[in-house]
Write an enzyme that holds these catalytic residues in place. Structure first.
Site: not given
Length: 343
Positions: A213, A38
């Site tokens: 997401e 991420d």
């Protein structure tokens, strides 16, 4: 006789295979490029690149160029967050924004599989470890029967100096939502969160709807049209080598676009990304690259190209959590849709 869902799946796999032949490998990454999840990338005014990512209470690395060499500097919040939502909580998915000599880092507090999460924010003048002030939760409303979301994967968006600050967030549990922040960027602005992207399809062998997401909003002008691109990750992120998702169901980078920041977001085929399971594939597995996702987009001022960055697995190295790598490619938006290109 095979059902329509099977035929749709086969068609999708063929489309992915054809696109995979055109996708280039990630650009080079030098130095500290492993154990990356991420990532959020920002460039300081002095030219220093910062990569801030999940793990180690939010890991900070710096480099003179986007390709590196990256050097790990330390944790953003070495003592963890002042938010307390559960035992053994973890800090995930930072999103960093820079304005007026101030860095704002939004981060998630959660555990794998939990919906009892929260989003916090920290600030710094310098962005280096030891300079961050944790402000705790931004105060998004807790989930309820009406707003059944997960408060993770924050993405800050502000188009202009006087524009309203926007927050996109969400993972699974009805996927991606959007709301606003106050002008100080430290707390929720009070606008009722609105669902923007949702996928109701069930992956092979999965008892819950497709994971959507990691939303990241980016605007760009194509000719005389301004578009807002909602990039997001879809599929299974981080499976071990002996539990890989079915082909085509692994993590991949998708996009929808709108002519307004609040939507309606549609894909390249015109399908609604909220009501019709829309989403256009930008980058998926190809060659030794597996399950790219957790993405962001930034304009590289060194060459004025648009970079799409992400984490991924190199299948020749391994699928373990610590094996995930930092990658990026440049994208071309001249057609109105992002196309991954070689440098």
């Amino acid at each position: 006789m095979p059902g329509p869902s099977l035929f749709a799946g086969l068609i999708s796999l063929v489309a992915i295979a054809r696109r995979a032949e055109l996708w280039p490998n990630p650009e080079p990454c030098l130095g500290n490029c492993t154990f990356i999840h991420d990532p959020s990338v920002v460039r300081r005014s002095d030219g220093t690149w910062f990569r801030i990512s999940t793990n180690g209470n939010i890991a900070i690395a710096t480099a003179p160029e986007l390709i590196g060499p990256w050097e790990y500097q330390g944790a953003m919040l070495p003592d963890g967050s002042k938010i307390d939502v559960m035992e053994n909580q973890e800090l995930w998915a930072p999103d960093v924004f820079h304005e007026k000599d101030e860095f704002y880092a939004y981060y998630s507090v959660s555990r794998m599989g939990s919906q009892d999460s929260d989003i916090g924010v920290a600030t710094s003048k310098d962005a280096m470890p030891g300079t961050w002030t944790d402000h705790g939760s931004i105060g998004l409303p807790k989930r309820d029967e009406t707003l059944n979301y997960n408060r993770i994967d924050a993405n800050f968006f502000k188009e202009c100096k006087d524009c309203e600050p926007i927050m996109n967030y969400g993972s699974a549990w009805n996927d991606v939502y959007q709301t606003n922040l106050k002008k100080d960027y430290l707390s929720w602005g009070g606008t009722t969160p609105q669902q923007k992207v949702y996928n109701s399809t069930f992956s092979v062998g999965q008892t819950f709807a497709s994971i959507t997401e990691g939303a990241f909003l980016f605007w760009w002008k194509v000719g005389d049209k301004k578009y807002y691109y909602m990039f997001f990750s879809s599929g299974a992120c981080c499976n071990s080598a002996d539990q890989l998702a079915a082909p085509g169901e692994e993590y991949k980078i998708m996009v929808c676009r709108s002519e307004t920041v609040n939507g309606r977001y549609v894909d390249a085929d015109g399908k609604d990304c909220l009501t019709e399971n829309g989403g256009t594939l930008v980058l998926g597995s190809h060659g030794d690259v597996y399950a790219p996702g957790g993405q962001g987009v930034i304009v590289n001022p060194d060459n004025n190209k648009i970079a799409l960055y992400y984490h991924y697995v190199n299948t020749t190295i391994g699928y373990n959590y610590e094996d995930f790598l930092f990658g990026f490619n440049y994208i071309d938006l001249s057609s109105g849709w992002p196309v991954v290109t070689a440098a």
